[in-house]
Design a protein around this motif. Structure first.
Motif, PDB file in Angstrom:
ATOM      1  N   LYS A 196       0.812  -1.220   0.000  1.00 34.65           N
ATOM      2  CA  LYS A 196       0.000   0.000   0.000  1.00 34.65           C
ATOM      3  C   LYS A 196       0.843   1.265   0.000  1.00 34.65           C
ATOM      4  N   PHE A 197       1.755   1.364   0.955  1.00 32.04           N
ATOM      5  CA  PHE A 197       2.572   2.577   0.995  1.00 32.04           C
ATOM      6  C   PHE A 197       3.915   2.330   1.664  1.00 32.04           C
ATOM      7  N   ILE A 198       4.861   3.208   1.312  1.00 31.22           N
ATOM      8  CA  ILE A 198       6.168   3.303   1.955  1.00 31.22           C
ATOM      9  C   ILE A 198       6.413   4.789   2.184  1.00 31.22           C
ATOM     10  N   PHE A 199       6.564   5.183   3.432  1.00 30.68           N
ATOM     11  CA  PHE A 199       6.924   6.554   3.764  1.00 30.68           C
ATOM     12  C   PHE A 199       8.291   6.488   4.425  1.00 30.68           C
ATOM     13  N   LEU A 257      14.939  18.717   9.234  1.00 29.28           N
ATOM     14  CA  LEU A 257      14.262  17.453   9.509  1.00 29.28           C
ATOM     15  C   LEU A 257      15.376  16.434   9.654  1.00 29.28           C
ATOM     16  N   HIS A 258      15.646  16.024  10.867  1.00 30.07           N
ATOM     17  CA  HIS A 258      16.810  15.192  11.127  1.00 30.07           C
ATOM     18  C   HIS A 258      16.461  13.742  11.407  1.00 30.07           C
ATOM     19  N   GLY A 259      15.186  13.412  11.325  1.00 25.33           N
ATOM     20  CA  GLY A 259      14.751  12.058  11.640  1.00 25.33           C
ATOM     21  C   GLY A 259      15.167  11.044  10.592  1.00 25.33           C
ATOM     22  N   LYS A 260      15.254   9.823  11.017  1.00 28.35           N
ATOM     23  CA  LYS A 260      15.500   8.697  10.124  1.00 28.35           C
ATOM     24  C   LYS A 260      14.456   7.660  10.487  1.00 28.35           C
ATOM     25  N   SER A 261      13.436   7.547   9.656  1.00 25.39           N
ATOM     26  CA  SER A 261      12.373   6.605   9.957  1.00 25.39           C
ATOM     27  C   SER A 261      11.754   6.111   8.664  1.00 25.39           C
ATOM     28  N   ALA A 262      11.079   4.990   8.772  1.00 27.08           N
ATOM     29  CA  ALA A 262      10.389   4.398   7.630  1.00 27.08           C
ATOM     30  C   ALA A 262       9.161   3.676   8.156  1.00 27.08           C
ATOM     31  N   LEU A 263       8.110   3.659   7.339  1.00 30.91           N
ATOM     32  CA  LEU A 263       6.887   2.955   7.692  1.00 30.91           C
ATOM     33  C   LEU A 263       6.332   2.309   6.443  1.00 30.91           C
ATOM     34  N   SER A 264       5.972   1.056   6.548  1.00 27.25           N
ATOM     35  CA  SER A 264       5.452   0.304   5.410  1.00 27.25           C
ATOM     36  C   SER A 264       4.141  -0.356   5.787  1.00 27.25           C
ATOM     37  N   ASP A 265       3.070   0.019   5.079  1.00 29.68           N
ATOM     38  CA  ASP A 265       1.754  -0.616   5.202  1.00 29.68           C
ATOM     39  C   ASP A 265       1.205  -0.693   6.619  1.00 29.68           C
ATOM     40  N   ARG A 266       1.564   0.237   7.479  1.00 34.23           N
ATOM     41  CA  ARG A 266       1.097   0.237   8.880  1.00 34.23           C
ATOM     42  C   ARG A 266       1.462  -1.054   9.615  1.00 34.23           C
ATOM     43  N   GLN A 267       2.427  -1.769   9.094  1.00 31.01           N
ATOM     44  CA  GLN A 267       2.826  -3.047   9.678  1.00 31.01           C
ATOM     45  C   GLN A 267       4.239  -3.024  10.240  1.00 31.01           C
ATOM     46  N   THR A 268       5.141  -2.431   9.479  1.00 28.86           N
ATOM     47  CA  THR A 268       6.555  -2.461   9.820  1.00 28.86           C
ATOM     48  C   THR A 268       7.091  -1.040   9.829  1.00 28.86           C
ATOM     49  N   GLY A 269       7.865  -0.708  10.850  1.00 29.19           N
ATOM     50  CA  GLY A 269       8.424   0.621  10.926  1.00 29.19           C
ATOM     51  C   GLY A 269       9.837   0.598  11.479  1.00 29.19           C
ATOM     52  N   PHE A 270      10.528   1.709  11.260  1.00 27.57           N
ATOM     53  CA  PHE A 270      11.883   1.891  11.777  1.00 27.57           C
ATOM     54  C   PHE A 270      11.995   3.316  12.286  1.00 27.57           C
ATOM     55  N   VAL A 271      12.636   3.479  13.419  1.00 26.69           N
ATOM     56  CA  VAL A 271      12.970   4.792  13.948  1.00 26.69           C
ATOM     57  C   VAL A 271      14.358   4.674  14.566  1.00 26.69           C
ATOM     58  N   GLY A 272      15.264   5.583  14.196  1.00 28.46           N
ATOM     59  CA  GLY A 272      16.601   5.525  14.757  1.00 28.46           C
ATOM     60  C   GLY A 272      17.478   6.639  14.251  1.00 28.46           C
ATOM     61  N   SER A 273      18.770   6.449  14.397  1.00 31.07           N
ATOM     62  CA  SER A 273      19.744   7.471  13.995  1.00 31.07           C
ATOM     63  C   SER A 273      20.510   7.099  12.735  1.00 31.07           C
ATOM     64  N   VAL A 289       2.310   1.411  -5.565  1.00 29.17           N
ATOM     65  CA  VAL A 289       2.449   1.639  -4.133  1.00 29.17           C
ATOM     66  C   VAL A 289       2.724   3.129  -3.921  1.00 29.17           C
ATOM     67  N   ASP A 290       2.096   3.734  -2.925  1.00 29.28           N
ATOM     68  CA  ASP A 290       2.286   5.141  -2.596  1.00 29.28           C
ATOM     69  C   ASP A 290       3.628   5.278  -1.871  1.00 29.28           C
ATOM     70  N   VAL A 291       4.647   5.769  -2.581  1.00 32.50           N
ATOM     71  CA  VAL A 291       5.993   5.891  -2.022  1.00 32.50           C
ATOM     72  C   VAL A 291       6.304   7.372  -1.825  1.00 32.50           C
TER      73      VAL A 291
END
Length: 178
Positions: free
Chosen positions: A23-26, A94-110, A53-55
């Motif tokens: 569905k999506f990748i942000f 904007l200094h964040g490093k994050s990713a979210l895929s399909d409201r299922q899998t995400g990453f947040v970090g440096s 896919v909405d990227v």
């Protein structure tokens, strides 16, 4: 949540999860540089956008590393041409490093998507799976960022100042050391 003691382990998991997106990748990053790591993510982003896919990629509107940002802009054209939407955060850094895929899998970090983060620095982050409340919170944050961002068009990217294009192109081969 899964802990990765090494950047290489995180990178393999990130690629695996991005390939699953339907569905999506942000993604929110502020340093992009050519190489094995970014190229693999870039290929997946282009492939997924072409498949409908909405990227989306969120970048700073005012970067703290001007030259690194000019290099990152070199990649925007091929992403925009393939349907990836790029948002620049207008209030500033904007200094964040994050990713979210399909409201299922995400990453947040440096961790930046570069050799230095994966091989030289001791960056950290968390990948989470099947945690709907955490995914919803990250999605809310990303939507808030996009609401305060400008969605870059291909035409705007092509009209960026010639000096910015020149500097980005000249520095691109040296991005690994920036």
């Amino acid at each position: 949540v899964e802990y990765f003691p090494l950047g290489e382990d995180f990178w393999a998991a990130l690629l695996r999860e991005l390939r699953k997106a339907e569905k999506f990748i942000f993604m929110e990053y502020f340093i992009i540089q050519e190489g094995k790591m970014w190229n693999a993510v870039l290929d997946i982003m282009k492939e997924k956008a072409a498949a409908g896919v909405d990227v989306r990629l969120m970048m700073p509107g005012i970067p703290d590393h001007k030259f690194a940002y000019l290099v990152a802009q070199c990649y925007f054209g091929e992403l925009l041409e393939r349907g990836v939407r790029i948002y620049t955060f207008e209030p500033g850094l904007l200094h964040g490093k994050s990713a979210l895929s399909d409201r299922q899998t995400g990453f947040v970090g440096s961790v930046n998507m570069d050799y230095r983060s994966f091989q030289l620095h001791f960056e950290c982050g968390a990948v989470f799976y099947d945690m709907p409340e955490t995914a919803a919170a990250l999605l809310d944050d990303m939507e808030s960022i996009m609401a305060r961002s400008r969605c870059l068009t291909y035409e705007e990217w092509r009209r960026r100042p010639w000096l910015h294009r020149l500097i980005g192109t000249v520095l691109r081969p040296f991005a690994m050391w920036m």
